[in-house]
Design a protein around this motif. Structure first.
Motif, PDB file in Angstrom:
ATOM      1  N   GLU A 204      -4.062  -0.555  -5.835  1.00 35.05           N
ATOM      2  CA  GLU A 204      -5.081   0.495  -5.916  1.00 35.05           C
ATOM      3  C   GLU A 204      -5.034   1.399  -4.690  1.00 35.05           C
ATOM      4  O   GLU A 204      -5.215   2.612  -4.801  1.00 35.05           O
ATOM      5  CB  GLU A 204      -6.468  -0.133  -6.072  1.00 35.05           C
ATOM      6  N   ARG A 205      -4.784   0.809  -3.536  1.00 34.36           N
ATOM      7  CA  ARG A 205      -4.662   1.614  -2.320  1.00 34.36           C
ATOM      8  C   ARG A 205      -3.450   2.527  -2.414  1.00 34.36           C
ATOM      9  O   ARG A 205      -3.506   3.699  -2.030  1.00 34.36           O
ATOM     10  CB  ARG A 205      -4.550   0.675  -1.110  1.00 34.36           C
TER      11      ARG A 205
ATOM     12  N   ALA B 236      -2.135   3.705  -5.161  1.00 38.29           N
ATOM     13  CA  ALA B 236      -2.432   4.757  -6.136  1.00 38.29           C
ATOM     14  C   ALA B 236      -3.309   5.856  -5.533  1.00 38.29           C
ATOM     15  O   ALA B 236      -3.137   7.038  -5.848  1.00 38.29           O
ATOM     16  CB  ALA B 236      -3.114   4.144  -7.364  1.00 38.29           C
ATOM     17  N   GLU B 237      -4.236   5.479  -4.647  1.00 32.36           N
ATOM     18  CA  GLU B 237      -5.076   6.477  -3.969  1.00 32.36           C
ATOM     19  C   GLU B 237      -4.237   7.387  -3.073  1.00 32.36           C
ATOM     20  O   GLU B 237      -4.438   8.601  -3.028  1.00 32.36           O
ATOM     21  CB  GLU B 237      -6.132   5.777  -3.112  1.00 32.36           C
ATOM     22  N   LEU B 238      -3.300   6.785  -2.359  1.00 34.25           N
ATOM     23  CA  LEU B 238      -2.502   7.531  -1.388  1.00 34.25           C
ATOM     24  C   LEU B 238      -1.356   8.300  -2.043  1.00 34.25           C
ATOM     25  O   LEU B 238      -0.942   9.343  -1.533  1.00 34.25           O
ATOM     26  CB  LEU B 238      -1.941   6.564  -0.340  1.00 34.25           C
TER      27      LEU B 238
ATOM     28  N   PRO C 276      -0.803   9.426  -5.677  1.00 36.06           N
ATOM     29  CA  PRO C 276      -1.161   9.560  -7.100  1.00 36.06           C
ATOM     30  C   PRO C 276       0.005   9.982  -7.993  1.00 36.06           C
ATOM     31  O   PRO C 276      -0.048   9.773  -9.207  1.00 36.06           O
ATOM     32  CB  PRO C 276      -2.261  10.634  -7.079  1.00 36.06           C
TER      33      PRO C 276
ATOM     34  N   THR D 223       0.825  -1.217   0.000  1.00 34.57           N
ATOM     35  CA  THR D 223       0.000   0.000   0.000  1.00 34.57           C
ATOM     36  C   THR D 223       0.855   1.262   0.000  1.00 34.57           C
ATOM     37  O   THR D 223       0.324   2.366   0.126  1.00 34.57           O
ATOM     38  CB  THR D 223      -0.939   0.025   1.217  1.00 34.57           C
TER      39      THR D 223
END
Length: 265
Positions: free
Chosen positions: A77-78, A80-82, A84, A52
């Motif tokens: 995906e986590r 990429a959220e944190l 970008p 993550t």
């Protein structure tokens, strides 16, 4: 290369809990690694098994370009959220999909024990520019503390026989040599392995310590009834120690172990 079932399924289910319950790393460790590799603006570092992004976000602080590699979609995906601004790819350590000679350094934080070490080393050698370096980082439990020792005992007793395990630490300064070193022993081109260790106390709660166990890959992959039994056992063990009885804030003692070596080809 395939991902171990416990990692592929367990971390898929527990990506959110993993991010919440796992510690970060001391800035002193990052600074020492940045000086040793070195990591700075204009250089590129590949983060293998980035998860993550616990260590990825620290690598980004150095100014180096960070390329994160994480095969588990939910973890990626986590990340990429944190983060970008960090490029993330779905490759594995043994087959990153990145171009050869793209990196000045490669780092694996809390992940190298999951890899096929010889295949991963071959991939690292392909990725590194001449004189590049590889760093391996782990947060390990300080089991000189009685409740931490009992907590870790549950983890290993429930682990399947084929589960890859990180290096063990039995208290700051008493470090298990680690089977991971064997892959370097007779492989040409690698320099001596340097190492440093830092205490890494993690401010948390008893509830989050329980979640730390539940986010372990081989626990997260269990069915609901088996997970409930594990949770009850962990709560019972923690309830047996004065330091962890109740639900208040506690400190979980980790040691951060950092190893690095240079590849001359």
């Amino acid at each position: 290369m395939t991902v171990h079932h416990a990692a592929g399924v367990g971390y898929q289910r527990a990506a959110g809990v993993y991010e919440r319950s796992r510690p970060s790393y001391p800035l002193a460790a990052l600074a020492a690694l940045a000086d040793a590799l070195p990591l700075e603006q204009g250089r590129t570092v590949v983060d293998l098994g980035a998860g993550t992004g616990k260590f990825t976000r620290l690598l980004a602080l150095t100014g180096a370009e960070v390329l994160a590699v994480e095969p588990v979609k939910e973890m990626r995906e986590r990340l990429a959220e944190l983060l970008p601004g960090v490029a993330a790819t779905g490759g594995t350590a043994e087959d990153t999909g990145l171009p050869g000679g793209c990196a000045d350094a490669v780092v694996a934080a809390q992940s190298w024990h999951w890899f096929d070490a010889r295949a991963a080393l071959a991939e690292v050698e392909r990725l590194l520019r001449p004189g590049g370096a590889l760093a391996l980082v782990w947060n390990t439990y300080d089991t000189s503390v009685p409740w931490v020792r009992d907590f870790q005992d549950i983890y290993f007793r429930l682990a399947p026989r084929d589960l890859p395990s990180p290096p063990l630490a039995s208290g700051l300064g008493e470090h298990h040599p680690g089977a991971w070193r064997e892959a370097f022993a007779h492989r040409a081109g690698w320099g001596p392995i340097e190492e440093r260790h830092w205490p890494n106390p993690h401010s948390t709660t008893v509830a989050d310590v329980v979640e730390r166990m539940m986010s372990s890959s081989h626990i997260a992959v269990l069915d609901a009834a088996a997970q409930a039994r594990v949770r009850a056992e962990v709560e019972s063990v923690l309830g047996a120690h004065d330091a962890t009885r109740g639900s208040g804030a506690i400190e979980m003692p980790y040691t951060t172990d950092v190893y690095w070596t240079r590849y001359e080809g």
